[in-house]
Design an enzyme around this catalytic site. Structure first.
Site, PDB file in Angstrom:
ATOM      1  N   LYS A 107      -2.941 -57.876 145.948  1.00  0.00           N
ATOM      2  CA  LYS A 107      -2.693 -58.935 144.913  1.00  0.00           C
ATOM      3  C   LYS A 107      -3.643 -60.050 144.795  1.00  0.00           C
ATOM      4  O   LYS A 107      -4.619 -60.206 145.621  1.00  0.00           O
ATOM      5  CB  LYS A 107      -1.418 -59.868 145.417  1.00  0.00           C
ATOM      6  CG  LYS A 107      -0.682 -60.321 144.438  1.00  0.00           C
ATOM      7  CD  LYS A 107      -0.056 -59.514 143.611  1.00  0.00           C
ATOM      8  CE  LYS A 107       0.952 -59.944 142.507  1.00  0.00           C
ATOM      9  NZ  LYS A 107       1.881 -58.897 142.061  1.00  0.00           N
TER      10      LYS A 107
HETATM   11  P1  NAD Z   1       4.973 -63.733 132.689  1.00  0.00           P
HETATM   12  O1  NAD Z   1       3.735 -64.812 132.596  1.00  0.00           O
HETATM   13  O2  NAD Z   1       4.999 -62.893 131.305  1.00  0.00           O
HETATM   14  O3  NAD Z   1       6.413 -64.383 132.295  1.00  0.00           O
HETATM   15  C1  NAD Z   1       6.716 -65.477 133.110  1.00  0.00           C
HETATM   16  C2  NAD Z   1       7.944 -66.287 132.569  1.00  0.00           C
HETATM   17  O4  NAD Z   1       8.608 -67.144 133.607  1.00  0.00           O
HETATM   18  C3  NAD Z   1       7.492 -67.138 131.384  1.00  0.00           C
HETATM   19  O5  NAD Z   1       8.703 -66.928 130.215  1.00  0.00           O
HETATM   20  C4  NAD Z   1       7.764 -68.455 131.918  1.00  0.00           C
HETATM   21  O6  NAD Z   1       8.039 -69.501 130.719  1.00  0.00           O
HETATM   22  C5  NAD Z   1       8.791 -68.477 132.849  1.00  0.00           C
HETATM   23  N1  NAD Z   1       8.706 -69.348 133.676  1.00  0.00           N
HETATM   24  C6  NAD Z   1       7.642 -69.781 134.559  1.00  0.00           C
HETATM   25  N2  NAD Z   1       8.463 -70.758 135.326  1.00  0.00           N
HETATM   26  C7  NAD Z   1       9.543 -70.861 135.226  1.00  0.00           C
HETATM   27  C8  NAD Z   1      10.641 -71.648 135.869  1.00  0.00           C
HETATM   28  N3  NAD Z   1      10.439 -72.830 136.726  1.00  0.00           N
HETATM   29  N4  NAD Z   1      11.769 -71.595 135.423  1.00  0.00           N
HETATM   30  C9  NAD Z   1      12.221 -70.606 134.583  1.00  0.00           C
HETATM   31  N5  NAD Z   1      11.289 -69.797 133.954  1.00  0.00           N
HETATM   32  C10 NAD Z   1       9.942 -69.891 134.235  1.00  0.00           C
HETATM   33  O7  NAD Z   1       5.123 -63.125 133.852  1.00  0.00           O
HETATM   34  P2  NAD Z   1       5.783 -61.641 134.063  1.00  0.00           P
HETATM   35  O8  NAD Z   1       4.829 -60.693 134.245  1.00  0.00           O
HETATM   36  O9  NAD Z   1       7.041 -61.411 133.253  1.00  0.00           O
HETATM   37  O10 NAD Z   1       6.131 -62.055 135.837  1.00  0.00           O
HETATM   38  C11 NAD Z   1       7.447 -62.764 136.229  1.00  0.00           C
HETATM   39  C12 NAD Z   1       7.787 -62.300 137.448  1.00  0.00           C
HETATM   40  O11 NAD Z   1       7.887 -60.957 137.608  1.00  0.00           O
HETATM   41  C13 NAD Z   1       6.532 -62.705 138.638  1.00  0.00           C
HETATM   42  O12 NAD Z   1       7.253 -63.146 139.744  1.00  0.00           O
HETATM   43  C14 NAD Z   1       5.690 -61.505 138.674  1.00  0.00           C
HETATM   44  O13 NAD Z   1       4.867 -61.415 140.044  1.00  0.00           O
HETATM   45  C15 NAD Z   1       6.765 -60.397 138.903  1.00  0.00           C
HETATM   46  N6  NAD Z   1       6.380 -59.064 138.552  1.00  0.00           N
HETATM   47  C16 NAD Z   1       5.833 -58.789 137.471  1.00  0.00           C
HETATM   48  C17 NAD Z   1       5.280 -57.573 136.980  1.00  0.00           C
HETATM   49  C18 NAD Z   1       4.884 -57.124 135.558  1.00  0.00           C
HETATM   50  O14 NAD Z   1       4.466 -55.962 135.250  1.00  0.00           O
HETATM   51  N7  NAD Z   1       4.577 -57.894 134.691  1.00  0.00           N
HETATM   52  C19 NAD Z   1       5.741 -56.472 137.919  1.00  0.00           C
HETATM   53  C20 NAD Z   1       6.262 -56.704 139.114  1.00  0.00           C
HETATM   54  C21 NAD Z   1       6.461 -58.118 139.301  1.00  0.00           C
END
Ligand code: NAD
Length: 417
Positions: A107
Site C-alpha cells: 500500500k
Molecule cells: P473515493 O475517494 O473515490 O471515495 C471516498 C468517499 O468517501 C467520498 O465520497 C468521500 O466523500 C467519502 N468520505 C470521506 N470521508 C467520509 C466520512 N467521514 N464519512 C462519510 N463519507 C466519507 O475512495 P474509494 O476508492 O471509493 O475508496 C473508499 C474505500 O474503499 C477506502 O477505504 C478504500 O481503501 C477502499 N477500497 C477502494 C478500492 C478501489 O478500487 N477504489 C478497492 C478496495 C478498497
C-alpha cells in the site's frame, strides 16, 4: 474503546493473532507476517501554483510477496500515516490470497488534502512521489493502483513518469488506468460490483431474494457509487447514501444514477435535493437489509456496533469495523462480509488488467464482469466453507483462508539465507 481498536496496524496484527491462535500456528511462522518486508518514507517537494515549495510525506509499504509481486493502492488523504499504510498493506496480502490471485500485499499514500490543491499541483505531487519510489515499483516488483482520492488520471501520471524514467512505455506498472492507456473495461466499477456480489451471496445464504431488499451505502466515491448502482441493478432499494459532506435518507429509495450525476457535477452529495438530511452516524444505524460502509476505516466500533440494524454488512472500505465490533455484530446475528473479501473485486480486475497489459490484449466488459463474478462467488464460498469448517464467523473464515494460503507459500519458499 481501546487504543488498539483505533490504531489500524494494531488491529491488523490483532486479527492475525486471532488466526494464529485458532490454527495453533508456530510463532516462528507468523512473526515474519507481523512485520512488513519493506517500509519506505519519502519527502515529496512540490512547487505550488503560487511559486512556494511545500514538502509532503509519502509512504510505500510492501508487506509480503510470497505469492507474487506486491500489489496495492495509493491513497491521498490528510490522515495517511505509517501505521495506516502498514495495516492496509497487510490486508492486501490476505485479500489477494482470499481471491486467489498471484500477488502479495502493499500500500502507498501521501499525507495530503487534495481538496486544497489544484490539478497541476496534484500532478506534480504524483510525478515526484513516483520518481521517489521508482526503484521500488515495477511490473514484477510492486504494482500500484488507485485508492482514496486517487483515480485513473493519477495512475496515468504514474505510468507516464515511470515510463519516462525507464525509457519505454510500461503500462503494466500500474492498474486502474484510463481505458485509452491500457486500463481494463469494468475496473472502475469492479470494487463496488464485488461488494454487491458478496452482499447477494450473503443474502442467498440467509434465504433472502435481492429484489426489494433495502440497502444503505456510506461513502459515495468510486466504491460506494458502484456498489449502490449494482445493488440497484440487482433489485435493491437504496434508502441511504452519504459522503463526507452529508448523509441522505429516503425510505422510498434513491435514483442512484441521478445521485452519481449530481456528485460528478458538483463534487458532493449535499444539494442533491432528495430525501431527508442525516448524519453519517445516523446513516450507519438505519433499519435496512444491506449496509455497505465504503468510506473510511473504524466507522463501526464497539461504541456503535450494537446500534447497527442491518442484516448484512458488505465491507466496501478497508477496515470499516474493528475486531471488537465484528464480535458484537456476529453475536447480534449480522452477517459481515469482511473487507478482504467484499472489496477484493478491485484488485481482481486489476489483476485482469495486468494480464491484458502483459499480453497486449483488451477484453470486453462482459468478459471481465463474468470472470469477476466467477472469482468473487468462488472466494465467497471458499471463505464460507472455511468458516463452517472451523466453526467461526465469515470474517474469521476469510482470514483463515487468506493466512493459510500465504503461509503455505511462505513455508514452501523457506527463509533466505
Ligand atoms: P473515493 O475517494 O473515490 O471515495 C471516498 C468517499 O468517501 C467520498 O465520497 C468521500 O466523500 C467519502 N468520505 C470521506 N470521508 C467520509 C466520512 N467521514 N464519512 C462519510 N463519507 C466519507 O475512495 P474509494 O476508492 O471509493 O475508496 C473508499 C474505500 O474503499 C477506502 O477505504 C478504500 O481503501 C477502499 N477500497 C477502494 C478500492 C478501489 O478500487 N477504489 C478497492 C478496495 C478498497
Amino acid at each position: 474503546m481501546t487504543a488498539s481498536n483505533l490504531n489500524p496496524y494494531k488491529a491488523a496484527v490483532e486479527q492475525l493473532e486471532i488466526i494464529e491462535e485458532i490454527l495453533k500456528l508456530d510463532p516462528c511462522v507468523t512473526i515474519r507476517l507481523k512485520h512488513p518486508r519493506r517500509t519506505i518514507i519519502v519527502s515529496v517537494p512540490v512547487r505550488m501554483d503560487n511559486g512556494e515549495i511545500k514538502v509532503f510525506t509519502g509512504y510505500r509499504v510492501q508487506h509480503c510477496h510470497a505469492r507474487g509481486p506486491f500489489k496495492g493502492g495509493i491513497r491521498y488523504h490528510p490522515k495517511v500515516d505509517m501505521d495506516e499504510v502498514k495495516a492496509l498493506a497487510m490486508w492486501m496480502t490476505w485479500k489477494c490470497a482470499v481471491v486467489d490471485i498471484p500477488y502479495g500485499g502493499a500500500k502507498g499514500g501521501v499525507t495530503v488534502d487534495t481538496k486544497q490543491l489544484s490539478k497541476g499541483e496534484i500532478e506534480r505531487l504524483t510525478r515526484r512521489y513516483t520518481a521517489m519510489i521508482f526503484d521500488d515499483i515495477g511490473p514484477f516488483k510492486d504494482v500500484p493502483a488507485p485508492d482514496m482520492y486517487t483515480d485513473a488520471q493519477t495512475m496515468a501520471w504514474i505510468m507516464d513518469t515511470y515510463s519516462q524514467l525507464r525509457g519505454y512505455m510500461v503500462p503494466e506498472v500500474v492498474t486502474g488506468k484510463p481505458i485509452e492507456l491500457g486500463g481494463s473495461e469494468g475496473r472502475k466499477q469492479a470494487t463496488g460490483r464485488g461488494a454487491a456480489i458478496c452482499a447477494r451471496e450473503a443474502a442467498k445464504q440467509l434465504g433472502l431474494k435481492m429484489k426489494g431488499l433495502t440497502a444503505v451505502v456510506q461513502g459515495f466515491g468510486n466504491v460506494g457509487q458502484w456498489a449502490a448502482a449494482v445493488l440497484e441493478e440487482m433489485g435493491c432499494k437504496i434508502i441511504g447514501l452519504s459522503d463526507s459532506t452529508c448523509g441522505i435518507y429516503d425510505p422510498k429509495g434513491f435514483d442512484v444514477k441521478a445521485a452519481i450525476k449530481h456528485k460528478e457535477k458538483t463534487g458532493k452529495l449535499r444539494g442533491f435535493g432528495r430525501g431527508e438530511e442525516i448524519t453519517n452516524e445516523e446513516l450507519l444505524q438505519l433499519e435496512c437489509d444491506i449496509l455497505v460502509p465504503a468510506a473510511m476505516e473504524n466507522v463501526i466500533t464497539e461504541a456503535n456496533a450494537s446500534k447497527i440494524k442491518a442484516k448484512i454488512i458488505s465491507e466496501g472500505a478497508n477496515g470499516p469495523s474493528t475486531p471488537k465490533a465484528r464480535e458484537i455484530l456476529h453475536e447480534q446475528g449480522v452477517l459481515v462480509v469482511p473487507d478482504i473479501l467484499a472489496n477484493a473485486g478491485g484488485v481482481t480486475v486489476s489483476y485482469f488488467e495486468w494480464i491484458q497489459n502483459l499480453h497486449r490484449e483488451h477484453w470486453s466488459e462482459s468478459e471481465v464482469n463474468q470472470k469477476l463474478e466467477n472469482h468473487m462467488v468462488k472466494a465467497y464460498h471458499d471463505a464460507s466453507k472455511t468458516a463452517n469448517e472451523y466453526q467461526v464467523d465469515l470474517p474469521t473464515g476469510a482470514y483463515i483462508l487468506g493466512v493459510k494460503r500465504v503461509i503455505d507459500a511462505q513455508e514452501r519458499l523457506g527463509l533466505f539465507p
